[in-house]
Write an enzyme that holds these catalytic residues in place. Structure first.
Site, PDB file in Angstrom:
ATOM      1  N   HIS A 188      -6.038   1.855  -3.545  1.00 56.52           N
ATOM      2  CA  HIS A 188      -5.276   1.221  -2.461  1.00 56.52           C
ATOM      3  C   HIS A 188      -4.874  -0.194  -2.848  1.00 56.52           C
ATOM      4  CE1 HIS A 188      -8.866  -0.932  -0.328  1.00 56.52           C
ATOM      5  NE2 HIS A 188      -9.183  -0.690  -1.575  1.00 56.52           N
ATOM      6  N   CYS A 217       0.826  -1.215   0.000  1.00 51.23           N
ATOM      7  CA  CYS A 217       0.000   0.000   0.000  1.00 51.23           C
ATOM      8  C   CYS A 217       0.858   1.263   0.000  1.00 51.23           C
ATOM      9  CB  CYS A 217      -0.984  -0.011   1.168  1.00 51.23           C
ATOM     10  SG  CYS A 217      -0.280  -0.140   2.820  1.00 51.23           S
ATOM     11  N   HIS A 260      -2.655   0.384   7.099  1.00 52.71           N
ATOM     12  CA  HIS A 260      -3.024   0.361   5.687  1.00 52.71           C
ATOM     13  C   HIS A 260      -3.295   1.796   5.246  1.00 52.71           C
ATOM     14  CE1 HIS A 260      -4.578  -0.997   1.887  1.00 52.71           C
ATOM     15  NE2 HIS A 260      -5.777  -0.473   2.108  1.00 52.71           N
TER      16      HIS A 260
END
Length: 238
Positions: free
Chosen positions: A208, A129, A196
């Site tokens: 993402h 990510c 994340h």
């Protein structure tokens, strides 16, 4: 790599078989007298990738000129993965990839390759990510974000990389303000800390990259909004 001999490939394969089923790694070094293979330690915790010990690289550099990086694909084709292509570009050196136990091999050369923003496979520390955010900012805005060392499962081992690092990467906290295109969303998934992140593209869309998934655009509402803990904006966009 034009003078790669059967003897050197044999040495690489022998090392790969010794490390099997883990990936082996090493370096081709040009020393006085010719090209030699130097096995290196793989510090990765998992068997699915390698992390070449920095001390071993320094030792090889002291011995001669490092001309190629070597690693194995246990029970898999020597064809380079997406992560291999990315790391070959970062190292700026050819990569020799060998298959074990069959023994096939292939050489990958730097070519200016850039992975797509959408549809890339996940590889922690290479294509994850944060890598996606860095690539997005480079390709979309021409901004080079600082990279950070990311150990496997850092969020489960007392790490808090996103909250501790966003200011060093050039971002400021704008949580609570109306979202803008290019904002970075720091999210928390089955963790005690944000682990994340994604880029807000506007029109309620987030870009993402989840573990074990391909990178993608997705509607930013409901679940993703619920797990967002902080919104940060690059200083140049404030």
């Amino acid at each position: 790599m034009s003078d790669l001999s059967i003897f050197l490939v044999s040495a690489v394969l022998e090392h790969a078989r010794q490390e099997f089923p883990r990936e082996s790694c090493g370096l081709m070094v040009l020393v006085e007298g010719g090209l030699v293979y130097r096995p290196c330690r793989n510090l990765a915790e998992s068997q699915a990738h390698f992390h070449l010990a920095p001390e071993d690289f320094a030792r090889a550099e002291a011995e001669g000129e490092v001309v190629a990086v070597v690693h194995s694909h246990p029970n898999a084709s020597p064809a380079p993965s997406e992560a291999d292509r990315v790391m070959c570009e970062r190292w700026g050196l050819p990569w020799l990839i060998v298959n074990v136990p069959v023994g096939h091999w292939q050489v990958l050369h730097p070519s200016g390759y850039r992975p797509p923003l959408v549809g890339r496979p996940f590889s922690h520390g290479v294509l994850d990510c944060f890598s996606l955010i860095r690539d997005y900012y480079r390709e979309t805005l021409g901004l080079e974000l600082r990279d950070f060392e990311r150990p496997d499962d850092w969020w489960a081992k007392g790490g808090n990389l996103y909250l501790e690092g966003y200011e060093q990467a050039g971002f400021v906290d704008v949580t609570g303000a109306p979202l803008r295109e290019h904002d970075v969303l720091l999210m928390q998934l089955r963790s005690k800390v944000p682990n994340h992140a994604g880029v807000y593209l506007g029109a309620d869309v987030v870009l993402h990259h989840l573990q074990a998934s391909l990178s993608k655009r997705e509607t930013y509402s409901g679940f993703w909004a619920k797990v967002t803990r902080k919104v940060v904006r690059h200083r140049t966009l404030c």
